[in-house]
Write an enzyme that holds these catalytic residues in place. Structure first.
Site, PDB file in Angstrom:
ATOM      1  N   LYS A 119       0.924  -1.077  -0.140  1.00 50.09           N
ATOM      2  CA  LYS A 119       0.106  -0.136  -0.118  1.00 50.09           C
ATOM      3  C   LYS A 119       0.950   1.213   0.016  1.00 50.09           C
ATOM      4  CE  LYS A 119      -4.225   1.921   2.368  1.00 50.09           C
ATOM      5  NZ  LYS A 119      -3.526   3.279   2.414  1.00 50.09           N
ATOM      6  N   CYS A 434      33.706  29.765  15.630  1.00 49.80           N
ATOM      7  CA  CYS A 434      32.888  28.584  16.235  1.00 49.80           C
ATOM      8  C   CYS A 434      33.152  27.197  15.625  1.00 49.80           C
ATOM      9  CB  CYS A 434      31.428  28.910  16.213  1.00 49.80           C
ATOM     10  SG  CYS A 434      30.348  27.671  17.104  1.00 49.80           S
TER      11      CYS A 434
HETATM   12  S1  IVH Z   1      -6.767  -0.293  -4.244  1.00 48.53           S
HETATM   13  C1  IVH Z   1     -11.482   0.977  -3.875  1.00 48.53           C
HETATM   14  N1  IVH Z   1      -4.351  -0.625  -3.824  1.00 48.53           N
HETATM   15  O1  IVH Z   1      -5.097   3.346  -0.416  1.00 48.53           O
HETATM   16  C2  IVH Z   1     -10.234   1.607  -3.694  1.00 48.53           C
HETATM   17  N2  IVH Z   1      -5.140   1.269  -3.036  1.00 48.53           N
HETATM   18  O2  IVH Z   1      -6.903   3.445   1.872  1.00 48.53           O
HETATM   19  C3  IVH Z   1      -9.220   0.394  -4.103  1.00 48.53           C
HETATM   20  N3  IVH Z   1      -3.535   2.908  -2.094  1.00 48.53           N
HETATM   21  O3  IVH Z   1      -7.513   5.580  -1.910  1.00 48.53           O
HETATM   22  C4  IVH Z   1      -7.940   1.064  -3.712  1.00 48.53           C
HETATM   23  N4  IVH Z   1      -1.750   1.701  -2.563  1.00 48.53           N
HETATM   24  O4  IVH Z   1      -4.934   5.887  -2.585  1.00 48.53           O
HETATM   25  C5  IVH Z   1      -5.204   0.032  -3.811  1.00 48.53           C
HETATM   26  N5  IVH Z   1      -1.902  -0.955  -3.942  1.00 48.53           N
HETATM   27  C6  IVH Z   1      -2.906  -0.301  -3.832  1.00 48.53           C
HETATM   28  C7  IVH Z   1      -2.648   0.997  -3.017  1.00 48.53           C
HETATM   29  C8  IVH Z   1      -3.862   1.625  -2.727  1.00 48.53           C
HETATM   30  C9  IVH Z   1      -2.197   2.834  -2.097  1.00 48.53           C
HETATM   31  C10 IVH Z   1      -4.444   3.959  -1.439  1.00 48.53           C
HETATM   32  C11 IVH Z   1      -5.412   4.657  -2.245  1.00 48.53           C
HETATM   33  C12 IVH Z   1      -6.650   4.409  -1.545  1.00 48.53           C
HETATM   34  C13 IVH Z   1      -6.330   4.207  -0.321  1.00 48.53           C
HETATM   35  C14 IVH Z   1      -7.251   3.548   0.438  1.00 48.53           C
END
Ligand code: IVH
Length: 686
Positions: A119, A434
């Protein structure tokens, strides 16, 4: 309410709002929610309406640069950009997998393929492609409606402007814009050198960089993009999420490389652990692992519950916050004499790393948070950034503590430490006398933008300075005379000493701008050093001009402050530095050891002042005949210009080669000066 009470409250509110504005704009690190800010502003406006003649002269209503009427056009997302549910522990992960199986009524023996991917801690962006071309980029906003940031996102290299291979006619790719750690550090180092407030973490600086009014600023921030999802799309994009990621790569997108597949909760958790272990070594921030059902037809059946999909969940990494005791506040002295308070913490594990130091920024910040030695504090670690103190647990404050203030004398050399009007920083006035300033300056001197001497790092500088081998920059070039002393040092042999001396000799010829930057003059960063070098051409001319400008008036002074991008503040720092006999001696001794290469000639063949081009923005378009695009770009940068990809009203110059199309037209529409390649060569020097 009495008028005097109203006046006092308005003054307080105005100061508070100004501070929030500063954090919001300058640092992209708002300290309050929009709702709280609006409440403060409403209260202020109410009072101002009732007591207009008691409102402060620089109140928020009048000031430019207060929180703006949003500067970007709105974009309604064709499909809303939703968020993810969170799993915090293994139990939640098991519940996610059971829930999916139940929803799809899978038989126990039926396999359920899932993916586990990092993530990314950036900001989500939706990219719309039509006929394979990027036509729009939008931020997430509130999920329903975001901001149109196309012109800025166009400058991001890892966002394809044209897709390779065959792609659906309408395709919206979603993913995360982020700033890599190296770039984040570079940006903050630069901001520090230029005396600007620092960004708190890569996410904030990525967000700040995307929301720039001038795309050239975004371009200079070198953002990156990882793709993972889709929005509006004409057809089902693939059979599985993993196959979709492969298609993204074929089209030219970057996909975070550490994802895997898994078939049960145990395997998901193993993937979470594996990615967690990689985390510290990654060059970007991630804050968890996202699990997704791999089959897209199953994703469609699962659909959404509320604002989050049933087919995915985010398994966050453990909180990166912790409480500990502030045992002491140390005061460090930097290159320009700035006294920086550093928190000494009772060691505590935060997000898997033991933390015993935190940054405290400056005196005002400590005052604002009322941080005292002995307090229990909440600390936060974001990515590989130095931990920060978020707040004090006032309910756990021991008796007998007192507010902190920085000493009025330098803790290293004992000179007076002063805070000049308007400066948030207290500085030691000892200059090179210094020890701390001298060492920090030497480190700066050999840093990457300066003399950049291979094999002579910060640690060597400290050790050599402590043993009296190097006191001033010129001593580095006299180390050859101390060969015997060097050989006596632990860990140094004939070979390594000779390598070092050769690396030093390699730097005896130095471009003027590097020389200037290396001197470590306050507020003279790499950009300003280049401007000065271009303007004066050689060291002697600069020294002479600075000497004539000591009176802070007259032709030399006017010319100096007139250099685009300099301003009176920087001019003041430069003149004061060169007028100080100690630094003048240092420069003279150094100049005797090295050859400073003058900057390329200022007057061009065409007679126009090339120096005046420094700092200006240029766009190259069309096919160039005499130069490759790369070379043209390098040449423009050499004379201090900024090369950007797209034309806006802020563009200063467009160089149109053969078959230049839309960019040239746009420049003409906007009244931006357009030159042919020949005219440009004439101007910039062939
Ligand atoms: S899938 C329906 N995959 O995390 C939403 N999100 O907390 C599907 N994010 O707004 C999102 N890495 O900005 C997805 N590998 C990843 C991600 C990811 C970062 C973020 C994204 C989302 C937020 C949700």
């Amino acid at each position: 309410m009495e008028a005097s009470e109203a006046a006092a409250e308005m003054a307080r509110l105005a100061a508070e709002l100004a501070e929030h504005d500063r954090r919001y704009h300058g640092e992209d690190a708002p300290a309050v929610s929009d709702a709280d800010y609006d409440a403060l502003m409403r209260r202020y406006t109410e009072l101002e309406a009732r007591f207009p003649d008691r409102a402060p002269a620089d109140g928020p209503g009048l000031r430019v640069g207060s929180r703006p009427a949003p500067g970007f056009e709105k974009v309604v997302h064709a499909r809303p950009m939703l968020s993810l549910r969170n799993a915090f522990d293994e139990e939640d992960v098991g519940e996610f997998v059971r829930g999916v199986r139940r929803f799809l009524s899978l038989a126990p023996e039926e396999p359920l393929a899932m993916t586990a991917e990092a993530k990314i801690d950036g900001l989500s962006i939706a990219l719309r492609y039509e006929g394979g071309r990027l036509v729009q980029a939008a931020t997430r906003g509130d999920g329903r409606e975001g901001e149109n940031v196309t012109r800025n996102i166009e400058t991001v290299e890892s966002v394809p402007k044209r897709l390779s291979g065959r792609a659906p006619d309408v395709l919206e790719v979603r993913g995360e814009i982020y700033m890599a750690h190296g770039e984040f550090r570079r940006l903050n180092d630069e901001r520090e050198r230029e005396g600007l407030p620092l960004y708190a973490n890569p996410r904030n600086s990525a967000a700040g960089s995307v929301r720039q009014i001038d795309p050239a600023v975004t371009a200079a921030r070198h953002l990156r993009f990882f793709a993972y999802g889709w929005g509006e799309i004409g057809e089902r994009p693939a059979e599985t999420h993993s196959a979709w990621l492969e298609r993204l790569e074929e089209w030219g997108f970057e996909v975070e490389p550490n994802g895997t597949r898994a078939e049960d909760a145990g395997a998901l958790i193993a993937a979470h652990r594996a990615i967690g272990e990689l985390r510290a070594a990654l060059d970007y921030d991630i804050d968890g692992v996202v699990y997704k059902v791999d089959r897209i037809d199953w994703q469609e059946r699962l659909g959404f519950a509320g604002r989050a999909p049933r087919w995915a969940i985010a398994h966050k990494f453990p909180a990166e916050r912790a409480e500990t005791v502030l045992e002491d506040i140390l005061v460090q002295v930097g290159r320009t004499g700035a006294l920086t308070p550093v928190a000494v913490l009772r060691p505590v594990t935060v997000g898997g790393v033991v933390v015993s130091r935190a940054t405290l920024h400056n005196e005002d910040e400590i005052g604002r948070k009322d941080i005292r030695v002995g307090d229990t504090v909440v600390i936060q670690r974001a990515g590989d950034v130095i931990p920060q103190i978020l707040e004090v647990r006032l309910d756990r404050r021991p008796e007998g503590t007192g507010p902190f203030s920085l000493p009025e004398t330098c803790p290293v050399c004992g000179s007076e430490a002063r805070r000049d009007g308007g400066d948030v920083v207290r500085r030691c006035t000892g200059g090179l006398f210094c020890r701390a300033q001298a060492v920090e300056r030497l480190k700066h001197f050999v840093s990457r933008g300066g003399f950049d001497i291979e094999g002579l790092g910060r640690k060597h500088i400290e050790a050599f300075h402590a043993d009296g081998l190097i006191e001033a920059p010129a001593d580095i070039f006299r180390l050859r005379d101390r060969r015997a002393d060097l050989l006596e040092r632990d860990g140094w042999g004939e070979q390594s000493v000779d390598n070092l001396l050769a690396a030093i000799d390699d730097r005896r010829r130095v471009p003027f701008d590097r020389f200037l930057f290396a001197l470590g003059i306050r507020h003279i960063g790499e950009g300003n050093a280049r401007l000065l070098a271009r303007h004066y051409g050689n060291l002697d001319a600069l020294l002479e001009a600075a000497a004539s400008a000591v009176s802070r008036e007259g032709e030399a002074w006017d010319a100096l402050i007139g250099i685009d991008g300099m301003g009176a503040g920087r001019a003041e720092d430069l003149v004061a530095f060169l007028a100080d006999p100690r630094s003048a001696r240092m420069v003279e001794a150094l100049a005797a050891e090295v050859t400073v290469e003058g900057a390329a000639s200022i007057a061009s063949t065409a007679g126009e002042d090339v120096g005046a081009l420094a700092g200006k923005t240029v766009v190259f378009t069309g096919t160039l005949a005499a130069l490759s695009r790369r070379e043209a770009k390098a040449r423009a940068e050499q004379i201090g210009m900024r090369v950007v990809g797209s034309v806006s009203a802020k563009t200063d110059l467009v160089i149109a080669g053969e078959a230049a199309g839309s960019k040239k037209r746009r420049a003409e529409e906007l009244g931006v000066r357009v030159l042919t390649e020949d005219e440009w060569l004439e101007l910039a020097g062939r």
